[in-house]
Motif scaffolding. Structure first.
Motif, short mmCIF file in Angstrom:
data_model
loop_
_atom_site.label_atom_id
_atom_site.label_comp_id
_atom_site.label_asym_id
_atom_site.label_seq_id
_atom_site.Cartn_x
_atom_site.Cartn_y
_atom_site.Cartn_z
N PRO A 19 -7.58 1.70 -5.02
CA PRO A 19 -8.20 0.99 -3.89
C PRO A 19 -7.17 0.48 -2.88
O PRO A 19 -6.06 0.08 -3.25
N HIS A 20 -7.57 0.49 -1.62
CA HIS A 20 -6.75 -0.04 -0.53
C HIS A 20 -7.60 -1.06 0.25
O HIS A 20 -8.70 -0.74 0.68
N GLN A 21 -7.06 -2.23 0.42
CA GLN A 21 -7.79 -3.29 1.13
C GLN A 21 -7.62 -3.10 2.63
O GLN A 21 -6.51 -2.92 3.13
N ILE A 22 -8.76 -3.17 3.35
CA ILE A 22 -8.69 -3.03 4.82
C ILE A 22 -9.12 -4.31 5.53
O ILE A 22 -8.88 -4.44 6.72
N ALA A 23 -9.74 -5.24 4.81
CA ALA A 23 -10.17 -6.48 5.46
C ALA A 23 -10.57 -7.50 4.38
O ALA A 23 -10.82 -7.15 3.23
N GLN A 24 -10.61 -8.77 4.82
CA GLN A 24 -11.14 -9.85 3.99
C GLN A 24 -12.23 -10.57 4.77
O GLN A 24 -12.10 -10.75 5.99
N VAL A 25 -13.28 -10.94 4.06
CA VAL A 25 -14.38 -11.70 4.64
C VAL A 25 -14.62 -12.88 3.71
O VAL A 25 -15.14 -12.69 2.60
N ASP A 26 -14.21 -14.06 4.12
CA ASP A 26 -14.26 -15.24 3.26
C ASP A 26 -13.57 -14.92 1.94
O ASP A 26 -12.42 -14.54 1.94
N ASP A 27 -14.27 -15.03 0.81
CA ASP A 27 -13.64 -14.76 -0.49
C ASP A 27 -13.92 -13.35 -0.97
O ASP A 27 -13.83 -13.04 -2.15
N MET A 28 -14.25 -12.47 -0.03
CA MET A 28 -14.57 -11.08 -0.35
C MET A 28 -13.52 -10.16 0.26
O MET A 28 -12.87 -10.50 1.24
N GLN A 29 -13.38 -8.98 -0.34
CA GLN A 29 -12.48 -7.98 0.22
C GLN A 29 -13.25 -6.68 0.49
O GLN A 29 -14.20 -6.36 -0.22
N VAL A 30 -12.83 -6.01 1.55
CA VAL A 30 -13.38 -4.71 1.91
C VAL A 30 -12.33 -3.69 1.53
O VAL A 30 -11.17 -3.80 1.94
N ILE A 31 -12.74 -2.72 0.74
CA ILE A 31 -11.81 -1.77 0.13
C ILE A 31 -12.23 -0.35 0.45
O ILE A 31 -13.42 -0.03 0.48
N LEU A 32 -11.23 0.51 0.64
CA LEU A 32 -11.47 1.95 0.72
C LEU A 32 -10.86 2.60 -0.51
O LEU A 32 -9.81 2.17 -1.00
N ALA A 33 -11.51 3.65 -0.99
CA ALA A 33 -10.98 4.39 -2.13
C ALA A 33 -11.39 5.85 -2.02
O ALA A 33 -12.42 6.17 -1.42
#
Length: 121
Positions: A19-33
């Motif tokens: 996984p690669h993180q592309i963004a954070q939203v509050d306590d969440m992460q947006v990931i691409l894989a």
């Protein structure tokens, strides 16, 4: 605040099941894989996971069934539910995931495929 081009971000890496993180939203992460083949059975005790298929077909295996998730569709795996993402016929599938920052890659399961750090791209 800038727009994020998902195709460009996916083109920036080739490693599967990493996984690669592309963004954070509050306590969440947006990931691409990018995934191909079969992963490992696992669950996340305290976190739900959202998978969106950007390219290809995801086969989300549960102990009692397999859900087929096609391009443009999402599936939410509730906390505590054992699951195993996979693909068929050597297809490379591109995913966007949305999960808490505390979510461990393979839950409590330690496996050769387990990643402990997600590069930020």
């Amino acid at each position: 605040m800038k727009a994020i081009n998902l195709k460009q971000k996916h083109a920036a890496f080739s490693k599967l099941w990493h996984p690669h993180q592309i963004a954070q939203v509050d306590d969440m992460q947006v990931i691409l894989a990018k995934i191909q083949g079969e992963f490992v059975w696992h669950s996340h005790e305290n976190e739900d996971e959202l998978f969106q298929v950007l390219k290809g077909t995801l086969f989300m295996q549960f102990r009692d069934r397999t859900e087929i998730v096609k391009e443009g569709e999402i599936i939410v795996v509730p906390r505590g539910v054992e699951h195993n993402p996979s693909t068929k016929d050597n297809e490379e599938v591109h995913l966007l995931l949305f999960e808490k920052l505390t979510t461990a890659h393979t839950g409590n399961v330690q496996h050769a495929m387990t990643q402990t750090e997600y590069p930020i791209i």
